[in-house]
Each structure stands twice: as C-alpha cells, then as structure tokens.
Motif scaffolding. Structure first.
Motif, mmCIF file in Angstrom:
data_model
loop_
_atom_site.group_PDB
_atom_site.id
_atom_site.type_symbol
_atom_site.label_atom_id
_atom_site.label_comp_id
_atom_site.label_asym_id
_atom_site.label_seq_id
_atom_site.Cartn_x
_atom_site.Cartn_y
_atom_site.Cartn_z
ATOM 1 N N GLN A 1 -94.907 14.937 1.960
ATOM 2 C CA GLN A 1 -95.541 15.404 3.198
ATOM 3 C C GLN A 1 -95.270 16.905 3.374
ATOM 4 O OE1 GLN A 1 -97.540 12.641 4.018
ATOM 5 N NE2 GLN A 1 -96.888 12.770 6.156
ATOM 6 N N ALA B 1 -87.281 10.827 9.962
ATOM 7 C CA ALA B 1 -86.550 10.422 11.168
ATOM 8 C C ALA B 1 -86.857 8.970 11.563
ATOM 9 C CB ALA B 1 -86.876 11.363 12.324
ATOM 10 N N LEU C 1 -92.200 10.167 1.931
ATOM 11 C CA LEU C 1 -92.248 11.279 2.877
ATOM 12 C C LEU C 1 -92.055 12.633 2.204
ATOM 13 C CD1 LEU C 1 -90.211 9.878 5.893
ATOM 14 C CD2 LEU C 1 -92.691 10.011 5.643
ATOM 15 N N THR D 1 -95.907 12.501 10.272
ATOM 16 C CA THR D 1 -94.566 11.926 10.172
ATOM 17 C C THR D 1 -93.559 12.887 10.808
ATOM 18 O OG1 THR D 1 -94.465 12.833 7.922
ATOM 19 C CG2 THR D 1 -95.044 10.510 8.141
ATOM 20 N N VAL D 2 -92.496 12.340 11.394
ATOM 21 C CA VAL D 2 -91.513 13.164 12.089
ATOM 22 C C VAL D 2 -90.258 13.280 11.232
ATOM 23 C CG1 VAL D 2 -90.098 13.416 14.161
ATOM 24 C CG2 VAL D 2 -92.419 12.463 14.329
ATOM 25 N N HIS D 3 -89.800 14.510 11.046
ATOM 26 C CA HIS D 3 -88.669 14.788 10.163
ATOM 27 C C HIS D 3 -87.592 15.534 10.937
ATOM 28 C CE1 HIS D 3 -91.184 14.191 6.300
ATOM 29 N NE2 HIS D 3 -91.942 13.839 7.328
ATOM 30 N N GLY E 1 -87.474 17.700 15.913
ATOM 31 C CA GLY E 1 -88.374 16.862 15.125
ATOM 32 C C GLY E 1 -89.575 17.666 14.660
ATOM 33 N N THR E 2 -89.644 17.934 13.358
ATOM 34 C CA THR E 2 -90.794 18.655 12.813
ATOM 35 C C THR E 2 -91.860 17.648 12.381
ATOM 36 O OG1 THR E 2 -89.583 18.727 10.700
ATOM 37 C CG2 THR E 2 -89.489 20.684 12.078
ATOM 38 N N VAL E 3 -93.122 18.040 12.486
ATOM 39 C CA VAL E 3 -94.221 17.133 12.171
ATOM 40 C C VAL E 3 -94.815 17.517 10.824
ATOM 41 C CG1 VAL E 3 -96.471 16.258 12.903
ATOM 42 C CG2 VAL E 3 -94.707 16.788 14.616
ATOM 43 N N HIS E 4 -94.962 16.525 9.960
ATOM 44 C CA HIS E 4 -95.424 16.747 8.593
ATOM 45 C C HIS E 4 -96.658 15.891 8.315
ATOM 46 C CE1 HIS E 4 -91.337 18.514 7.221
ATOM 47 N NE2 HIS E 4 -91.273 18.324 8.522
ATOM 48 N N HIS F 1 -83.664 13.903 18.545
ATOM 49 C CA HIS F 1 -83.296 12.913 17.542
ATOM 50 C C HIS F 1 -81.860 12.485 17.755
ATOM 51 C CE1 HIS F 1 -82.151 11.563 13.383
ATOM 52 N NE2 HIS F 1 -83.181 10.806 13.669
#
Lengths: 303, 303
Positions: free
Chosen positions: B109, A112, B106, A81-83, B80-83, B150
C-alpha cells in the motif's frame, strides 16, 4: 467557463466549504451542516414507521472484517488502510530525520488493524450474522457512517470522505426485493419533497481492472443497482445521490446470515449520499436556505 | 469483578454499543446517538452568544498540513496514516494472493496524502492563517470532527476513533488567556447542568519517548493544560471529558498567524470528548434517558 463562476468556486467563495489542501477533502460551515442535519431528520422520518434498528459507526472498521467482505477483490483502488508508528525512540529519531529531509517516512508505518469503511452497511452484516438465524420478518437497519473512497477529484460531489446513510434490509428474496421496490418509490417521493429534478437509471459500480468490466456488465444486466441522479456539477452528467441495491446472497454467503427457514439470507439497501444531497440543494435552491421554497424548508424542519 | 457486571459489558448487553472486533472501535445505537445529539446542541447553546465561526471537518486531513503541525514529533504512536493501492491488474493479482495466503498485503500500500485527524482544531489553524492578519478582536471557531488515536483499549472511554468538539480562540495573549479562564468556568457550569460529578486538575499530554517526559513535565509546570475529570470506568481513575488548553504561540508560529498589532497570535481551546460525555451520562444517570432527572433532560432538549 470562467473559473470564478463554477459551482465549486462559488461554494468556496461563499464560505460553505473550506479547502484542506487535498482534492476531495473539504471542511463545511454551519449552513452546510444545518442542511445536512435537516436531511438526516427527514430521512429518519421517511423510514420511522418501519421501526428500523439504528446503528451508527465510526469511519473505520476491523481489517479482518474488511478482508472477509471481499472489497479488495472488486474495488482495491478505493480502499484506505490505516497505518501507525510502532517503533522505539531510535526509530522515532530516524522517522523525524526522513521527514525533515523530505523523504518518504510512511514506509516504516505498520498496519493498525483497521481500514476506512468503504460503505456504511459493511459494518452491519457481521453484527446481524452473529445473532444467529433471522426471525420470520427478517431485519431492517438504519445505518450511517463516514465512508472513504480514494478518488481525488475537483468535482465538489466527489469527496474522498463523505457520510453515507442507508436503510438495509436482510431477509428472504421476496422480503428484500419488496423492500427495494418500495424504497425506489419512497426515494423518489422523498426527493420530490426536496423539489429537486432527478432521473432513475440502471447503474453499475466502478469495478477494478479487466475482470471488473465483466462484473459491471453483469451487475447492469441483472438490474442489481439503480441510481437516482440529480444534475449538480457544471458541464458534467448528473450525480448519483441515492442508490437502490440488491446484493442477492453475496453478504448472506459471506457472513453466514440465515433466514428463519434455513435459506441463505439476501440483502438490499437504499443508500443516501448525504453531502451530495446537500450540494444538490445548494445548486438548485441557492446558497441561502432562508430563501428556499416553503415546502422544502418544511421538509428540513427549518420552520 | 464479575465480567457480566462491568460497565463495559453492560453497555454491550444493553445494545448501546456494538462490537467491531477491534478494541476501542465501536458502533453506537440510536439511544447513544440521541444523547450525543442533545449534548452537541447544549454545547452549541453554551457558546452561541459569542458568535463563533462554525467549521466541521471529515475525519482526515492533508498529510502536508499534518507534517507541518509537528504532531509526529510529540505523539507519533497515536497517528494514523492512510494508505491505498495504486497498482495495476498484475499487482492486484499479487495482492489478492497474499491476502488468500494470510500474508501481509499492506506492505504494497502507498501513502494516500491524508492522515487521520489527531485533534479537531488542527484543521482550523492553516485556514485562519491563510486569511491574513487577524482583526483587533482576534477570532473564535466552533469546530468538530472525528479524531483518531491509536491506543487500543478495553476501557469504553478510550476509543480509537471518537468525536471531538472544540471552541478555539485565536488572538493576543490577553484574549486567549481570558477565553480559557472563562471556559474553565463555563465548562464546569455546563457539566453542572448535566448533574455529573467532576474535578478539575492540571494535566499533561502523553508525549512520546524519553524526551516526552520533559515535555510533559514542562506542560504541567506551566499550567498549559487543565482537564475536567469525571468518574466513568470501573476501578480506574476519573476520565478527562473536557480539556482547557493554552498553546502559547505554538500554532501561531507554526502557521504564521498574526494579530492586528503584528505580534504572533496565541491560541487556546476548550475541547469536549463527546463519546466520553455520553458514557458519563449513561454511567451516572442510567441507561434509559426517559428516567433521567428533569433538569438533565431539559439541558439535552429531551422534553
């Protein structure tokens, strides 16, 4: 085995791959990409007569679409998932403080609305569904995108971000089963033109958890997934480079795809793991494409 | 303006773009990608004589590398961080429950150690730094990757995930300034071969927050960034399609890149916003490449 002579270490030493500091996340050089491009063109040629609709997607998809796909039920451990940061100056100051102190600064990140794509075909179904009932011939799509699977590994063939090319058939049971039978033959003929050894076997996806074992057994017993496997890695079993998948009405039910006769559409796909195919070529034909067999070079458009 | 006649709505109606349900995240059809591929090849030809090292990266990078780059100081709102999900069967059950109830699933995550790439060249510097001091000629890299920002938007030119192609020069002040001056000329000559109107202007990046305004002023006053702008969107200013950037010793200091004479290496880059260039072509030459001017088709290898 001497570390200096593993396939992986030779790929880095030859400059074909660049390390990024994360297992399964690698850069590629011009030679690697030249082989990649040649394979893409050859796959296009192999499917061109069927006049597929071409779709190309960015590496991520809508979170809503992802949720509805049901992926988190079966493969939650693979999803990414992208945050993002949505705060103000003060929150920013706090975030930088955490980062400077080596603390976890990710916990204040917020969703996001997008998720990395788990498979190229996942973006196809909602678009086709939205067009209304299929025509009598159903539909055929040629799709490609980067896909993500969170499974850090030292095996060069197991990348976390990789490109997946697929032919996706949507239609009646007869149409999609004929498509899959056809592509199981064409896929093998294609790999023959690359002069690579292979075997085709019934397979199953790595479903999550206790319930996942039943899912995997069911998928295998129903022959829903076949894989074309090529030996690539040192001291490991062969690697799935193509897969031939029959989804029955799973995506038709999920997205409301309907055949011309009003029945729920079925789907099947033939998927190519692009980086895996490039690595298979390098493994079997050597690191210099100039020295590859004439027939292989012809397939890739190198001469 | 009539919604049916906006550039954006015409792109969707013509099937050049596919909606994904998220603003700034779109699929592309075969025609769009054919133009993209033609532009990539033309950019390769424009830089081939300089024999750059070719690097291609996946859409994400190591979180450690990202942190060290300093991006979160200046552009936290774009990152954009990936979780990922790292739980067991029980946690999975809870996650699915939240999803079914429409709650935020989320928050459980966890960080996956990777961050979407903010710019293609960010992956280049640590790799070059690790090789030790540069030779007397410095280094030149041809890099491409998907990048993420983003900034959801309805402007077709403002995509959240897009492909950035760059030539990156690393060396002495004289080397990198000569490179940038050269590419400001070559970039304009390149866009001339595409028969597109443009202007070149001093620019600044959208730095975050109150302190960001000072950063932007400083960047502009020192002429660190120029942009080549092309009119693309309806009723909006022209769009930056190329940029010519001088980073001084920022990345050299960050990564410890050193010239042959022991001084800190400087860097500069010429960046191409690939989807923006495709959209500019469609805007100015129409939606059917077969009807484009002969010179343009020649540049793209269409005949």
């Amino acid at each position: 085995m001497d570390m200096q002579t593993t396939f992986r270490s030779r790929l880095y030493a030859a400059g074909l791959l660049f390390p990024t500091g994360v297992d399964g996340l690698v850069g590629r050089n011009g030679v690697f990409e030249q082989i990649f491009t040649g394979l893409e063109s050859a796959i296009t040629r192999a499917g061109l007569a069927d006049r597929p609709e071409v779709m190309r997607f960015p590496p991520a998809m809508s979170q809503k679409t992802f949720e509805r796909s049901g992926y988190m039920k079966n493969f939650p451990h693979f999803a990414g998932t992208v945050h993002c940061f949505c705060g103000d100056d003060k929150a920013h100051h706090q975030l930088l403080g955490k980062m400077a102190r080596g603390e976890d600064w990710l916990e204040s990140q917020e969703g996001a609305d997008i998720v990395l794509s788990p498979a190229a075909c996942y973006q196809v179904y909602p678009i086709v569904a939205q067009r209304g009932a299929l025509g009598p011939d159903g539909h055929l799509v040629d799709v490609q995108s980067y896909c993500f699977r969170h499974e850090p590994s030292l095996e060069p063939t197991r990348m976390q971000l990789f490109r997946m090319r697929e032919y996706v058939r949507i239609g009646t049971e007869a149409q999609v089963l004929a498509f899959r039978a056809d592509w199981m033959e064409r896929g093998q003929a294609f790999v023959d033109t690359l002069h690579l050894p292979y075997e085709v076997e019934v397979a199953n996806d790595p479903f999550f958890g206790r319930a996942g074992k039943l899912m995997a057994d069911s998928q295998r017993m129903q022959n829903l997934k076949f894989e074309l496997l090529i030996p690539v890695n040192d001291g490991a079993g062969p690697t799935a480079c193509l897969s031939f998948n029959y989804h029955q009405t799973y995506f038709g039910d999920t997205w409301g795809m309907v055949n011309a006769d009003g029945t729920v559409a079925q789907t099947a796909c033939c998927a190519f793991g692009m980086e895996r195919l490039v690595l298979a070529m390098l493994r079997h034909h050597g690191f210099d494409p100039a020295d590859w067999p004439a027939g292989v070079k012809q397939t890739l458009g190198f001469e």
